[in-house]
Every structure is written in C-alpha cells, then in structure tokens.
Design an enzyme around this catalytic site. Structure first.
Site, short mmCIF file in Angstrom:
data_model
loop_
_atom_site.label_atom_id
_atom_site.label_comp_id
_atom_site.label_asym_id
_atom_site.label_seq_id
_atom_site.Cartn_x
_atom_site.Cartn_y
_atom_site.Cartn_z
N GLU A 90 -50.44 35.75 26.56
CA GLU A 90 -51.32 36.58 25.73
C GLU A 90 -52.38 35.75 25.02
O GLU A 90 -52.16 34.60 24.66
CB GLU A 90 -50.49 37.27 24.64
N CYS A 103 -57.06 33.41 19.61
CA CYS A 103 -55.71 32.87 19.41
C CYS A 103 -55.09 32.65 20.78
O CYS A 103 -54.91 33.61 21.54
CB CYS A 103 -54.89 33.87 18.59
N CYS A 110 -41.05 30.44 24.90
CA CYS A 110 -40.89 29.39 23.88
C CYS A 110 -39.41 29.04 23.74
O CYS A 110 -38.54 29.89 23.89
CB CYS A 110 -41.44 29.88 22.55
N CYS A 114 -37.00 31.00 17.00
CA CYS A 114 -37.15 31.55 15.64
C CYS A 114 -36.70 33.03 15.63
O CYS A 114 -37.05 33.80 16.54
CB CYS A 114 -38.59 31.43 15.16
N CYS A 117 -39.37 36.02 15.89
CA CYS A 117 -40.52 35.88 16.80
C CYS A 117 -40.24 36.45 18.18
O CYS A 117 -39.21 36.15 18.79
CB CYS A 117 -40.89 34.40 16.91
N GLY A 157 -45.61 30.13 22.36
CA GLY A 157 -45.26 28.74 22.64
C GLY A 157 -45.36 27.83 21.44
O GLY A 157 -45.93 28.19 20.40
N GLU A 158 -44.79 26.65 21.58
CA GLU A 158 -44.86 25.62 20.53
C GLU A 158 -45.79 24.53 21.04
O GLU A 158 -45.42 23.75 21.93
CB GLU A 158 -43.44 25.09 20.25
N SER A 189 -50.86 25.35 15.13
CA SER A 189 -49.70 25.74 14.34
C SER A 189 -48.42 25.24 15.00
O SER A 189 -48.25 25.37 16.20
CB SER A 189 -49.68 27.26 14.24
N SER A 212 -45.37 26.06 10.13
CA SER A 212 -44.64 27.29 9.86
C SER A 212 -43.42 26.92 9.02
O SER A 212 -42.44 26.39 9.55
CB SER A 212 -44.20 27.93 11.17
N LEU A 213 -43.49 27.19 7.73
CA LEU A 213 -42.41 26.79 6.83
C LEU A 213 -41.41 27.94 6.67
O LEU A 213 -40.23 27.79 6.93
CB LEU A 213 -43.01 26.36 5.48
N HIS A 214 -41.89 29.07 6.22
CA HIS A 214 -41.12 30.32 6.14
C HIS A 214 -39.94 30.32 5.18
O HIS A 214 -39.35 31.37 4.95
CB HIS A 214 -40.64 30.76 7.53
N CYS A 329 -48.49 37.90 18.64
CA CYS A 329 -48.27 37.28 19.95
C CYS A 329 -46.84 37.38 20.42
O CYS A 329 -45.90 37.26 19.66
CB CYS A 329 -48.74 35.85 19.95
N1 SAH Z 1 -44.90 27.74 17.66
C1 SAH Z 1 -45.93 27.66 16.69
C2 SAH Z 1 -47.10 28.60 16.91
C3 SAH Z 1 -46.80 30.01 17.32
S1 SAH Z 1 -46.57 31.32 16.21
C4 SAH Z 1 -45.36 27.83 15.30
O1 SAH Z 1 -44.17 28.04 15.18
O2 SAH Z 1 -46.10 27.68 14.34
C5 SAH Z 1 -47.83 31.41 15.02
C6 SAH Z 1 -47.29 31.87 13.68
O3 SAH Z 1 -46.82 33.23 13.71
C7 SAH Z 1 -46.11 31.04 13.22
O4 SAH Z 1 -46.23 30.77 11.85
C8 SAH Z 1 -44.95 31.95 13.48
O5 SAH Z 1 -43.83 31.57 12.71
C9 SAH Z 1 -45.54 33.30 13.11
N2 SAH Z 1 -44.81 34.45 13.60
C10 SAH Z 1 -44.09 34.58 14.73
N3 SAH Z 1 -43.54 35.81 14.81
C11 SAH Z 1 -43.97 36.49 13.72
C12 SAH Z 1 -43.75 37.81 13.25
N4 SAH Z 1 -42.98 38.68 13.91
N5 SAH Z 1 -44.33 38.17 12.09
C13 SAH Z 1 -45.11 37.29 11.41
N6 SAH Z 1 -45.35 36.05 11.81
C14 SAH Z 1 -44.78 35.63 12.95
#
Ligand code: SAH
Length: 347
Positions: A90, A103, A110, A114, A117, A157-158, A189, A212-214, A329
């Site tokens: 995508e 994007c 991936c 997570c 995701c 992807g990462e 990212s 991506s800290l979260h 994505c």
């Molecule tokens: N693998 C990389 C880049 C891909 S995702 C990473 O982890 O950063 C890009 C961002 O979208 C990341 O911060 C990811 O954690 C976030 N993301 C993924 N799924 C999501 C969702 N369902 N809602 C909000 N953010 C999401």
C-alpha cells in the site's frame, strides 16, 4: 536479470561503460527510469542496439494498480500496488498545505508483531527492493498527476529491518538527476531497532527519524510491541539521545492513543519525565481500529496532550485523513487478501 532501477547513477554508469558506452548515457537512462519509463523501447535518445542489449539483461520494475480508493472527505488517495511477483503493498497520498506527502511501504508484511497494527498480522513475506520503494513514489505521482514533495516511510513494514534497500532508496530519491527530494522532506519511522538506529546515525542524514514509542513504561510497551521485550525503553531512549548528539536532528516520538492501555495521567507524567530536556516532539496518533484487535481508540487524547504540554513537551495530534478509505497502512492489503480468500479480487 539485473534490477536496473535499484542501481545508483554511478552503478548504471559502470554497467554502461562495460557495454562500451559514454558516461552521459547513464544520465539519460537514469532519468528515463526516474520518470517512470516501463520499457527500454521508449528511451528514444538511447541507440537501438543499446536498448536491445539492456532489454536482454535487465528488468525495469513497475507495479500495477490492484486497487485505488479516493477519499470523498479530503482527497487522500490510497493505492494497493501489485508487484511483479503478485505480492501487494500500500501507498497513501495525502495533501497538506505545504504540498503532497506520500506514505510508502518498505516490506511486504512485517515481522515486528505490534498488537495494534494491521500490517503485521500475516507476518513478513519479503523485503521490498530499493526500486520497488521508489516505484511507489514515481507511480503515485504519475497516476495522480500530483507532484510529490514529501515522503514518509510509515507504510507497511519496518524500514530499519530492510536497512540496505531503504538506504539505497533514500539515495535514489534524493538524487538530483532523479526526483531530487531533499532529506529534510523525508521522515523514516521505526519501532526502535537500536542497533540499526546507531548504524543510521553514522550516515548523518538530514531526514527526520520518528520512533514509535507508544508507552513510557516497559510493561505496557512490551505488551504492545514485542520488540521491547529484548530492548527496553531505557536503552531505546539512550540510543535516541546518541542519535541526536551524532546527527543534530531531533527525534519525533509517535504515540498511538489506546483506550485504557497507555492513556492515563500517570503515563503522561512518566512520558514527560523521560523526555524532559531532550526537546523531543511527541506526535499523538488517534488509534485506527483494526478489526482483528480488541484495542480501542482512546477518548483522552486532548487531556493527555494538555498534560504533556503543561510539563513542557512539544505535542501535536495527528490529523486523521482518509478515514473513509481504510487509509491506515496494512488495512487495505488485509481486506483485499480476506476477499481473495473468499474468492474475490486482490492478493
Ligand atoms: N514499522 C515502522 C513504520 C510503520 S507504521 C514503525 O513501527 O514505526 C507507522 C506508524 O503507525 C507507527 O508509529 C505505528 O506504530 C503506527 N500504527 C500502526 N498501526 C496503527 C493503528 N492501528 N493506529 C494508529 N497507529 C498505528
């Protein structure tokens, strides 16, 4: 067969030199490829016999549109591209005041797992080549007719798990003979692969690194992101500090707000303490609900933002674009696969 689009200009020059061609031919070839040419036949300023020899030894990657969705709300376009081997990825095109941002995906699927995701649900199928990442920019621009000024590597992807191809992509897209998109217009990212962040720092690129800290604590972060189980928040933030010292570029932290999981006042306070004095920026992302996941969007985004701001942290809340077209994505690829399993179209 040689994957010609993944080669740099100087590699193409070497290839052509070995075929007895003058140096300027490489610029012509490179420029055709970076304008989206899909066959050597159309490269009219190259001699016929050279075109024939390239045809025999090289392939030009180019995806086809498997699906395209245009948001009625804000004009965001989401592409599902079919690659040469039938896999799909995508790409999302978003319009902002300062220009069009694309994007891009860096892998098919991936590995990172997570919990929130959609991209990771079927695991990783393979890395994308540098040319396939570039193609997403080229063909999105060509198909939409909208010039692209900014790139975010936040698709499927990462990116740091596909380090060499991603770095090559950055070199290609930044090249003055190609799309010439400046590093300051590119964000990458990562879920926080510390060794790769250190390796990236060596290159001193002027791009924006988003991490991506979260979650500010190991218990919550490990629950959401398996990558945290081997390298905790402390070591990640230490690596981020080193990255800043080495490159002079401040890191931006992404934080997807999840109801009852990472949105408490105590977590805001801990996050503020851990980021204090770093000048870092926090981007709060309203969670996009993924059908297969029990996690729900937080209702405390503004309160969390205010609490961080009161403690001196720079915070923005990501604007939601393309909400009506699965623009988050991984979701479109996921849906297309589910439908294919039921006998519909898609991959
Ligand atoms: N693998 C990389 C880049 C891909 S995702 C990473 O982890 O950063 C890009 C961002 O979208 C990341 O911060 C990811 O954690 C976030 N993301 C993924 N799924 C999501 C969702 N369902 N809602 C909000 N953010 C999401």
């Amino acid at each position: 067969m040689t994957d010609i689009k993944s080669m740099t200009l100087s590699q193409q020059a070497d290839l052509l030199r070995a075929m007895g061609q003058p140096a300027y031919r490489a610029k012509q070839l490179f420029s055709w490829l970076h304008r989206g040419a899909t066959s050597f036949g159309e490269m009219k300023n190259l001699p016929l016999d050279l075109r024939a020899r390239l045809e025999e030894s090289c392939v030009i990657s180019h995806p086809t549109v498997a699906r395209k969705q245009v948001s009625q709300e804000d004009g965001t376009i989401k592409y599902l591209w079919r690659l040469a081997d039938g896999n799909c990825v995508e790409t999302v095109l978003m319009g902002y005041r300062h220009g069009n941002t694309v994007c891009v995906s860096s892998q098919v699927g991936c590995l990172m797992g997570c919990a929130f995701c959609a991209s990771t649900l079927g695991g990783k199928v393979r890395d994308l080549t540098a040319g396939e990442i570039l193609d997403q920019v080229l063909f999105t621009q060509l198909d939409s007719g909208r010039p692209i000024s900014n790139i975010v590597m936040m698709g499927i992807g990462e990116p740091l798990d596909n380090f060499d191809n991603v770095l090559r992509f950055l070199e290609l897209v930044n090249c003055p003979e190609g799309l010439n998109i400046g590093m300051r217009h590119i964000s990458l990212s990562t879920c926080g692969l510390t060794e790769k962040i250190d390796k990236l720092a060596e290159y001193g690129l002027q791009l924006t690194l988003s991490v991506s800290l979260h979650a500010p604590d190991d218990a919550t972060r490990s629950r959401l992101m398996p990558v945290n189980r081997s390298v905790g928040v402390d070591k990640l933030l230490e690596t981020c500090r080193r990255y800043f010292e080495k490159t002079g570029r401040r890191i931006s932290f992404e934080y997807a707000m999840i109801d009852g999981v990472n949105d408490s006042d105590a977590q805001a306070d801990l996050l503020a303490r851990r980021l204090a004095g770093t000048g870092s920026h926090v981007n709060l992302i309203p969670l996009n609900h993924v059908e297969e996941s029990p996690l729900k969007p937080s209702r405390r985004v503004r309160a969390f933002q205010r609490r961080l701001e009161e403690q001196g942290i720079n915070v923005t809340v990501r604007r939601k674009l393309g909400g009506d077209i699965d623009a988050s994505c991984g979701q479109l690829r996921r849906r297309a696969r589910r439908e294919a399993e039921k006998g519909g179209i898609g991959q």
